[in-house]
Scaffold this motif. Structure first.
Motif, mmCIF file in Angstrom:
data_model
loop_
_atom_site.group_PDB
_atom_site.id
_atom_site.type_symbol
_atom_site.label_atom_id
_atom_site.label_comp_id
_atom_site.label_asym_id
_atom_site.label_seq_id
_atom_site.Cartn_x
_atom_site.Cartn_y
_atom_site.Cartn_z
ATOM 1 N N PHE A 111 0.805 -1.185 -0.184
ATOM 2 C CA PHE A 111 0.025 0.218 0.026
ATOM 3 C C PHE A 111 0.628 1.173 -0.006
ATOM 4 O O PHE A 111 0.362 2.438 0.350
ATOM 5 C CB PHE A 111 -0.918 0.042 1.216
ATOM 6 N N TYR A 112 2.265 1.023 -0.223
ATOM 7 C CA TYR A 112 3.080 2.319 -0.087
ATOM 8 C C TYR A 112 2.484 3.203 -1.453
ATOM 9 O O TYR A 112 2.473 2.416 -2.562
ATOM 10 C CB TYR A 112 4.604 1.823 -0.410
ATOM 11 N N GLY A 113 2.657 4.386 -1.195
ATOM 12 C CA GLY A 113 2.299 5.160 -2.520
ATOM 13 C C GLY A 113 0.861 5.146 -3.132
ATOM 14 O O GLY A 113 0.478 5.587 -4.149
ATOM 15 N N ALA A 114 0.035 4.466 -2.186
ATOM 16 C CA ALA A 114 -1.458 4.383 -2.763
ATOM 17 C C ALA A 114 -2.099 5.445 -3.185
ATOM 18 O O ALA A 114 -2.756 5.486 -4.457
ATOM 19 C CB ALA A 114 -2.378 3.601 -1.401
ATOM 20 N N SER A 115 -1.796 6.820 -2.691
ATOM 21 C CA SER A 115 -2.425 7.888 -3.092
ATOM 22 C C SER A 115 -1.965 8.339 -4.603
ATOM 23 O O SER A 115 -2.905 8.836 -5.375
ATOM 24 C CB SER A 115 -2.345 9.224 -2.366
ATOM 25 N N LYS A 116 -1.079 7.893 -4.852
ATOM 26 C CA LYS A 116 -0.503 8.187 -6.400
ATOM 27 C C LYS A 116 -0.814 7.348 -7.241
ATOM 28 O O LYS A 116 -1.175 7.581 -8.420
ATOM 29 C CB LYS A 116 1.230 8.264 -6.635
ATOM 30 N N ILE A 117 -0.939 5.929 -6.787
ATOM 31 C CA ILE A 117 -1.255 4.672 -7.685
ATOM 32 C C ILE A 117 -2.818 4.741 -8.064
ATOM 33 O O ILE A 117 -3.200 4.521 -8.984
ATOM 34 C CB ILE A 117 -0.687 3.283 -7.148
ATOM 35 N N THR A 118 -3.476 4.907 -6.886
ATOM 36 C CA THR A 118 -5.163 4.813 -6.892
ATOM 37 C C THR A 118 -5.722 5.907 -6.619
ATOM 38 O O THR A 118 -6.896 5.987 -6.785
ATOM 39 C CB THR A 118 -5.610 3.430 -6.052
ATOM 40 N N GLY A 119 -5.012 6.911 -6.183
ATOM 41 C CA GLY A 119 -5.942 8.194 -5.508
ATOM 42 C C GLY A 119 -6.526 7.978 -4.120
ATOM 43 O O GLY A 119 -7.168 8.849 -3.693
ATOM 44 N N LYS A 120 -6.322 6.908 -3.450
ATOM 45 C CA LYS A 120 -6.844 6.471 -2.203
ATOM 46 C C LYS A 120 -5.611 6.670 -1.205
ATOM 47 O O LYS A 120 -4.584 5.981 -1.432
ATOM 48 C CB LYS A 120 -7.572 5.164 -2.044
ATOM 49 N N ASP A 121 -5.994 6.744 0.151
ATOM 50 C CA ASP A 121 -4.996 6.717 1.081
ATOM 51 C C ASP A 121 -4.814 5.186 1.331
ATOM 52 O O ASP A 121 -5.564 4.454 1.092
ATOM 53 C CB ASP A 121 -5.529 7.691 2.264
ATOM 54 N N ALA A 122 -3.708 4.846 2.177
ATOM 55 C CA ALA A 122 -3.353 3.540 2.343
ATOM 56 C C ALA A 122 -4.285 2.712 3.105
ATOM 57 O O ALA A 122 -4.674 1.768 2.815
ATOM 58 C CB ALA A 122 -1.991 3.560 2.778
ATOM 59 N N ALA A 123 -4.890 3.402 4.200
ATOM 60 C CA ALA A 123 -5.828 2.667 5.053
ATOM 61 C C ALA A 123 -7.108 2.495 4.505
ATOM 62 O O ALA A 123 -7.578 1.406 4.391
ATOM 63 C CB ALA A 123 -6.213 3.575 6.302
ATOM 64 N N THR A 124 -7.421 3.273 3.526
ATOM 65 C CA THR A 124 -8.764 3.173 2.609
ATOM 66 C C THR A 124 -8.441 1.906 1.787
ATOM 67 O O THR A 124 -9.312 1.078 1.241
ATOM 68 C CB THR A 124 -9.070 4.251 1.703
ATOM 69 N N GLU A 125 -7.187 2.113 0.893
ATOM 70 C CA GLU A 125 -7.013 1.109 -0.089
ATOM 71 C C GLU A 125 -6.871 -0.384 0.581
ATOM 72 O O GLU A 125 -7.291 -1.509 0.301
ATOM 73 C CB GLU A 125 -5.585 1.319 -0.579
ATOM 74 N N ARG A 126 -6.238 -0.426 1.987
ATOM 75 C CA ARG A 126 -6.326 -1.713 2.602
ATOM 76 C C ARG A 126 -7.676 -2.367 2.917
ATOM 77 O O ARG A 126 -8.015 -3.456 2.538
ATOM 78 C CB ARG A 126 -5.561 -1.683 3.895
ATOM 79 N N ASP B 258 -4.889 14.599 -4.186
ATOM 80 C CA ASP B 258 -3.403 14.446 -4.399
ATOM 81 C C ASP B 258 -2.718 15.037 -3.228
ATOM 82 O O ASP B 258 -2.383 16.184 -2.775
ATOM 83 C CB ASP B 258 -2.802 15.308 -5.636
ATOM 84 N N ALA B 259 -2.453 13.820 -2.335
ATOM 85 C CA ALA B 259 -1.995 14.420 -0.841
ATOM 86 C C ALA B 259 -0.282 14.791 -0.866
ATOM 87 O O ALA B 259 -0.119 15.664 -0.083
ATOM 88 C CB ALA B 259 -2.013 12.866 -0.113
ATOM 89 N N GLU B 260 0.516 14.323 -1.782
ATOM 90 C CA GLU B 260 1.720 14.968 -1.779
ATOM 91 C C GLU B 260 1.593 16.228 -2.333
ATOM 92 O O GLU B 260 2.682 16.777 -1.720
ATOM 93 C CB GLU B 260 2.482 14.095 -2.972
ATOM 94 N N ASN B 261 0.935 16.969 -2.969
ATOM 95 C CA ASN B 261 0.810 18.173 -3.536
ATOM 96 C C ASN B 261 -0.068 18.936 -3.119
ATOM 97 O O ASN B 261 -0.416 20.114 -3.532
ATOM 98 C CB ASN B 261 0.747 17.904 -5.131
ATOM 99 N N SER B 262 -1.120 18.269 -2.221
ATOM 100 C CA SER B 262 -2.127 19.025 -1.396
ATOM 101 C C SER B 262 -2.893 19.856 -2.546
ATOM 102 O O SER B 262 -3.313 21.040 -2.462
ATOM 103 C CB SER B 262 -1.749 20.248 -0.306
#
Length: 350
Positions: free
Chosen positions: A44-59, A204-208
């Motif tokens: 789930f590393y980098g989930a926000s970039k790959i799917t647009g979801k945060d890691a907890a939601t993706e899991r 996009d969490a990385e770029n807010s």
């Protein structure tokens, strides 16, 4: 509408999820026991970039998909929330398993997770519209190695194949954050084409800031099971689910198109896909992936020359999104320019 018309479009109450063999990986039905492997793999590393979801939601989503998949296998109702799914949509989950030893240390790369390196899903399987979404998740150290290119075309072949060999889908689609250019490139190479954009649909969490969600899809009469694998130097495995049906459908589609375009109706033109299909149907079924690698090492150059000659002589016969006017010379052959994609109207595309 007659009642039986509805019944014919309903999904079965239970399903036997088939194993699928690849050249780099093989797929087996995923279980809840496989879920801890994803955490070990840092999947789930980098989930926000790959799917647009945060890691907890993706899991949480993936855990739900696996449980839905097992529920369908067991013939249970599709709802997990207590109110069910009005559209009776289903999910299929496979564990992606490899026997590879890339670092030549004498041990399987993923021995710590029982050879599991990720999972691949068909989700939102809609029997009425014959549509499904495909998604793959891989461990952090197993991305960019070609595993997606091996697994996805084989799952799509099963998804498009007519029942009972496959799911009988009409459309398979993906949804990709606009910044995930690597995945967009892979999907384009598999034959997906952009079909729409959901503006500011993701954070996009990385770029807010917000980012668009790109929807891409391919249809059963557009998807080519041979070319989607050949694009990455891989080959059909004849006894995989849906392969024979896909080859037969491709031959039929090519023949219809040739007749419609004014060719000699009494003589079937030789096409690259019918030739490839004939070669596949006459080949000995491949069941051992190690045997595949051994055989390919002796014949890959010869096969590439044969296929390239066939492509150049019949490029106009395919409705594959990559081909025809975009690649007229060997310098610009489709397999040399994978990932470039089509020109887009938006100024933000680079």
């Amino acid at each position: 509408m007659p009642a039986d018309a509805q019944v014919k479009r309903d999904l079965p109450q239970s399903i036997v999820i088939p194993p699928i063999q690849g050249e780099m990986v093989h797929l087996r039905p995923a279980t809840v026991e496989d879920l801890p492997c994803l955490d070990k793999l840092d999947a789930f590393y980098g989930a926000s970039k790959i799917t647009g979801k945060d890691a907890a939601t993706e899991r949480s989503m993936i855990q739900t998909w696996v449980r839905r998949s097992q529920a369908w296998e067991a013939g249970l109702a599709p709802g997990e929330s207590g109110v069910g799914d009005p559209e009776s949509r289903r999910t299929i989950a496979w564990a992606v398993v490899t026997d590879a030893d890339h670092d030549d240390d004498g041990k399987t790369d993923a021995s710590a997770t029982d050879n599991v390196i990720g999972m691949i899903f068909l989700i939102d399987i809609d029997g009425w519209s014959r549509s499904a979404r495909i998604q793959i998740v891989l461990g952090r150290d197993y991305r960019g190695r070609g595993y997606s290119r091996d697994a996805m075309p084989r799952v799509m072949t099963y998804g498009f194949a007519s029942e009972p060999a496959g799911l009988g889908m009409h459309r398979i689609w993906v949804a990709v954050p606009e910044k995930n250019t690597r995945s967009i490139s892979v999907y384009q190479s598999l034959g997906f084409v952009p079909s729409g954009t959901s503006r500011d649909a993701l954070w996009d969490a990385e770029n807010s800031k917000y980012q668009d969600l790109i929807v891409m899809d391919t249809l059963v009469d557009e998807y080519d099971p041979i070319r989607s694998l050949d694009a990455f130097g891989m080959h059909l495995i004849e006894n995989n689910p849906g392969v024979q049906e896909a080859l037969a459908a491709r031959e039929h589609s090519v023949a219809l198109r040739q007749n419609t375009e004014g060719g000699d109706a009494g003589v079937k033109k030789e096409s690259k896909w019918s030739s490839a299909a004939d070669a596949a149907s006459n080949a000995k079924p491949v069941t051992d992936v190690h045997a595949v690698h051994s055989a390919e090492s002796q014949s890959v150059e010869e096969n590439h020359k044969k296929h390239e000659k066939s492509r150049l002589s019949a490029e106009e016969e395919s409705n594959w999104p990559y081909g025809q006017s975009e690649r007229k010379t060997s310098k610009d052959a489709w397999w040399r320019t994978l990932g470039r994609g089509r020109k887009r109207d938006t100024e933000s595309e680079k």
